[in-house]
Design an enzyme around this catalytic site. Structure first.
Site, PDB file in Angstrom:
ATOM      1  CB  CYS A 198       4.852   2.356  -5.026  1.00  0.00           C
ATOM      2  SG  CYS A 198       6.386   1.652  -4.366  1.00  0.00           S
ATOM      3  CD  GLN A 206      -2.977  -0.616  -0.254  1.00  0.00           C
ATOM      4  OE1 GLN A 206      -3.108   0.548  -0.627  1.00  0.00           O
ATOM      5  NE2 GLN A 206      -3.547  -1.626  -0.881  1.00  0.00           N
ATOM      6  CB  SER A 207       4.248   1.948  -1.315  1.00  0.00           C
ATOM      7  OG  SER A 207       5.002   3.097  -1.662  1.00  0.00           O
ATOM      8  CG  ASN A 208       0.513   6.490   0.644  1.00  0.00           C
ATOM      9  OD1 ASN A 208      -0.625   6.239   0.269  1.00  0.00           O
ATOM     10  ND2 ASN A 208       0.905   6.316   1.910  1.00  0.00           N
TER      11      ASN A 208
END
Ligand SMILES: *Cc1c(COP(=O)(O)O)cnc(C)c1O
Length: 319
Positions: free
Chosen positions: A75, A71-73
């Site tokens: 990325c 859930q990387s913002n």
């Protein structure tokens, strides 16, 4: 001048939080809306990427490679930027492979990023492998480290601090979520450069305070160098609290749920489950424990992350 592309919607607003301040019966709260930086639902990485993308262009990059949790913002914003500039993008993601794309990961896929899965403990090695393979295939890749927390990325937040001053922003404290430390490093440097007297408190979302302090100091010093300023920042000048890590990175707890509810119900403002929810939970607890003076002005620097609210990993547990 350090090269920069212009893509973020700036300046982001500073807004008062009168109802939340009253409910908590404490200091005056304000929010800096970096959840509204404008690139693909925004967040703090957009500011960093304005500088990192310029660096990539200077290297003749045709492909961006970066890394993060599912859930990387960071990325998500990198994938969107690559799409906007017509570059290829490969994301090295760690964590459980989702059965159904949702939240940030859904958006990564919409932006056309390729995804390579790995385990958290292996990500450095896999990232290097992906980079070298792309290089040997002639794809002109540019590698962006975790969270875009390089000296160049941190420079963006020295400028963000300047923006806050130019907005006439006033505060005794800034409070923000800190992880790979580039955001706090830039703010600390910006504060130094403008002779600001307030304090900048990072609420660690994953690492021990000593690690974050050392990293903030290192990145702030390196970012100063990038700006041609001989400034040395040392770890003992940095404020970091690591008492709110709970069960670890990205694990939603009661405190984050309460913080998300309080901001939503009293201000109509969204926080995210991983970063700002945890930082706000720390802020709320510190207010309740009398850490701040009742007339302190506190600026909560909202770093974004809201798409993770809609992740299948978090959404069902928020109510
Ligand atoms: C990446 C991120 C942070 C942490 O910023 P660092 O510069 O890595 O410390 C905070 N909040 C959100 C929403 C993020 O995506």
């Amino acid at each position: 001048m350090i090269p920069r592309i212009r893509i973020a919607h700036l300046p982001t607003p500073i807004e008062p939080l009168p109802r939340l301040s009253a409910v908590l019966g404490g200091p005056q709260l304000w929010v800096k809306r970096d959840d509204q930086t404008g690139l693909a639902l925004g967040g703090n990485k957009t500011r960093k990427l304005e500088f990192v993308m310029a660096e990539a262009q200077a290297h003749g990059a045709q492909m961006l490679i970066t890394v993060g949790a599912v859930q990387s913002n960071h990325c998500r914003q990198t994938a969107a930027l690559a799409a906007r500039f017509g570059l290829k993008c490969t994301l090295v993601l760690f964590g459980d492979v989702p059965q159904t794309p949702s939240g940030n990961y859904l958006l990564d896929r919409l932006f056309g990023a390729e995804v390579v899965w790995t385990k958290r403990e292996d990500y450095e090695e896999v990232l290097q492998d992906v980079f070298h393979k792309a290089w040997s295939e002639g794809k002109r890749p540019f590698l962006i480290p975790l969270g875009a927390s390089t000296a160049t990325g941190a420079v963006a937040y020295a400028y963000a601090f300047k923006e806050f001053i130019e907005q006439g922003g006033e505060a005794d404290w800034m409070v923000l979520a800190s992880s790979s430390a580039g955001t706090q490093a830039g703010l600390v440097l910006g504060a130094r450069l403008s002779g600001w007297h307030g304090r900048i408190l990072g609420i660690s979302v994953d690492h021990p305070a000593d690690w974050v302090k050392a990293r903030v100091a290192e990145l702030a010093t390196q970012a100063a160098e990038r700006l041609g300023k001989a400034i040395h920042v040392s770890a003992d000048e940095i404020d970091v609290n690591d008492e709110y890590i709970g069960a670890g990175y990205g694990v939603l707890g009661e405190r984050e749920i309460e913080a998300i509810h309080l901001f939503a119900r009293h201000e109509g403002l969204l926080l995210d489950p991983v970063y700002t929810g945890r930082a706000a939970a720390g802020l709320i607890d510190l207010i309740r424990r009398g850490f701040f003076k009742s007339n302190d002005r506190i600026l909560f620097w909202h770093t974004g992350g809201v798409p993770a609210l809609f992740a299948e990993r978090y959404a069902p547990y928020l109510l």
